[in-house]
Write a protein that holds these residues in place. Structure first.
Motif, PDB file in Angstrom:
ATOM      1  N   VAL A  17     -20.937 -58.766 101.839  1.00  0.00           N
ATOM      2  CA  VAL A  17     -20.557 -59.207 100.416  1.00  0.00           C
ATOM      3  C   VAL A  17     -20.077 -59.872  99.944  1.00  0.00           C
ATOM      4  CG1 VAL A  17     -19.403 -57.916  98.896  1.00  0.00           C
ATOM      5  CG2 VAL A  17     -20.679 -56.757 100.433  1.00  0.00           C
ATOM      6  N   SER A  18     -18.630 -60.518 100.417  1.00  0.00           N
ATOM      7  CA  SER A  18     -18.168 -62.078  99.629  1.00  0.00           C
ATOM      8  C   SER A  18     -19.078 -62.815  99.850  1.00  0.00           C
ATOM      9  CB  SER A  18     -17.116 -61.796 101.085  1.00  0.00           C
ATOM     10  OG  SER A  18     -16.340 -60.475 101.104  1.00  0.00           O
ATOM     11  N   ILE A  19     -19.307 -63.090 101.363  1.00  0.00           N
ATOM     12  CA  ILE A  19     -20.489 -64.257 101.202  1.00  0.00           C
ATOM     13  C   ILE A  19     -21.003 -64.857 100.298  1.00  0.00           C
ATOM     14  CG2 ILE A  19     -21.903 -65.514 102.313  1.00  0.00           C
ATOM     15  CD1 ILE A  19     -20.241 -65.133 104.970  1.00  0.00           C
ATOM     16  N   GLY A  20     -21.668 -63.778  99.823  1.00  0.00           N
ATOM     17  CA  GLY A  20     -22.793 -63.530  98.081  1.00  0.00           C
ATOM     18  C   GLY A  20     -22.150 -63.594  97.434  1.00  0.00           C
ATOM     19  N   CYS A  21     -20.926 -63.213  96.850  1.00  0.00           N
ATOM     20  CA  CYS A  21     -20.478 -62.792  95.856  1.00  0.00           C
ATOM     21  C   CYS A  21     -19.540 -64.868  95.476  1.00  0.00           C
ATOM     22  CB  CYS A  21     -18.529 -62.316  95.923  1.00  0.00           C
ATOM     23  SG  CYS A  21     -19.428 -60.625  95.654  1.00  0.00           S
ATOM     24  N   ALA A  22     -19.061 -65.069  97.054  1.00  0.00           N
ATOM     25  CA  ALA A  22     -19.323 -66.810  97.022  1.00  0.00           C
ATOM     26  C   ALA A  22     -19.743 -67.256  96.708  1.00  0.00           C
ATOM     27  CB  ALA A  22     -18.441 -67.235  98.339  1.00  0.00           C
ATOM     28  N   ARG A  23     -21.079 -67.832  97.376  1.00  0.00           N
ATOM     29  CA  ARG A  23     -22.374 -67.917  97.365  1.00  0.00           C
ATOM     30  C   ARG A  23     -22.234 -68.015  95.418  1.00  0.00           C
ATOM     31  NH1 ARG A  23     -27.112 -68.240 101.031  1.00  0.00           N
ATOM     32  NH2 ARG A  23     -27.203 -69.580  99.747  1.00  0.00           N
ATOM     33  N   ILE A  24     -22.453 -66.634  94.791  1.00  0.00           N
ATOM     34  CA  ILE A  24     -22.846 -66.693  93.030  1.00  0.00           C
ATOM     35  C   ILE A  24     -21.935 -67.739  92.172  1.00  0.00           C
ATOM     36  CG2 ILE A  24     -22.946 -64.879  91.323  1.00  0.00           C
ATOM     37  CD1 ILE A  24     -24.452 -62.981  93.543  1.00  0.00           C
ATOM     38  N   VAL A  25     -20.742 -67.947  92.481  1.00  0.00           N
ATOM     39  CA  VAL A  25     -19.760 -67.961  92.140  1.00  0.00           C
ATOM     40  C   VAL A  25     -19.827 -69.231  91.992  1.00  0.00           C
ATOM     41  CG1 VAL A  25     -17.204 -69.032  91.469  1.00  0.00           C
ATOM     42  CG2 VAL A  25     -17.730 -66.146  91.944  1.00  0.00           C
ATOM     43  N   SER A  26     -19.909 -70.158  93.539  1.00  0.00           N
ATOM     44  CA  SER A  26     -20.436 -71.180  93.484  1.00  0.00           C
ATOM     45  C   SER A  26     -21.558 -72.408  92.447  1.00  0.00           C
ATOM     46  CB  SER A  26     -20.608 -71.574  95.552  1.00  0.00           C
ATOM     47  OG  SER A  26     -21.355 -72.832  95.031  1.00  0.00           O
ATOM     48  N   TRP A  27     -22.708 -71.272  92.149  1.00  0.00           N
ATOM     49  CA  TRP A  27     -23.660 -71.556  91.698  1.00  0.00           C
ATOM     50  C   TRP A  27     -23.471 -71.542  90.014  1.00  0.00           C
ATOM     51  CZ3 TRP A  27     -26.722 -68.354  88.026  1.00  0.00           C
ATOM     52  CH2 TRP A  27     -27.851 -69.247  87.527  1.00  0.00           C
ATOM     53  N   LEU A  28     -22.605 -70.265  89.664  1.00  0.00           N
ATOM     54  CA  LEU A  28     -22.676 -70.541  87.700  1.00  0.00           C
ATOM     55  C   LEU A  28     -22.047 -71.884  87.649  1.00  0.00           C
ATOM     56  CD1 LEU A  28     -21.412 -67.129  87.875  1.00  0.00           C
ATOM     57  CD2 LEU A  28     -23.748 -67.412  87.002  1.00  0.00           C
TER      58      LEU A  28
END
Length: 92
Positions: A17-28
Motif C-alpha cells: 500500500v505504501s509503494i502504491g501511494c508513493a507511485r500515485i503521488v509521483s504520478w500526480l
C-alpha cells in the motif's frame, strides 16, 4: 506458527500500500508538471502565431470576413461566398 505468517502478510500489505501511494503521488506530481509545461508551450505558440499574423497585416475584420466566407460556402451559397471573398480582397 500462525502468528509469524500473519505478521509477515500484514507487513507485506503495508509495504504494498505504501509503494502504491508513493507511485500515485509521483504520478500526480509528474502530471502537474506536464500540464504546466504544456500550457507554457501552448502560450508561446499562440503568441508566435499572433505575432506572425500581425506582421502580415491580418486583422480581426479579415478573420470575420474569412469565417463568413466559410459559413456561406458550407451553406451552399456560392454567390455569398464570392461576395465575402471580394470584400476580403478589397480590405487587403
Amino acid at each position: 506458527m500462525i502468528q509469524p505468517l500473519f505478521a509477515f502478510s500484514l507487513l507485506a500489505s503495508i509495504v504494498a500500500v505504501s509503494i502504491g501511494c508513493a507511485r500515485i503521488v509521483s504520478w500526480l506530481l509528474d502530471r502537474r508538471d506536464y500540464t504546466a509545461s504544456h500550457q507554457s508551450r501552448e502560450a508561446v505558440f499562440v503568441a508566435q502565431a499572433r505575432a506572425e499574423l500581425a506582421a502580415t497585416g491580418w486583422t480581426p475584420d479579415h478573420e470575420t470576413l474569412y469565417q463568413a466566407e466559410i459559413a456561406a460556402t458550407k451553406r451552399g451559397d456560392l454567390l455569398g461566398a464570392a461576395r465575402y471573398a471580394e470584400e476580403q480582397e478589397r480590405a487587403a
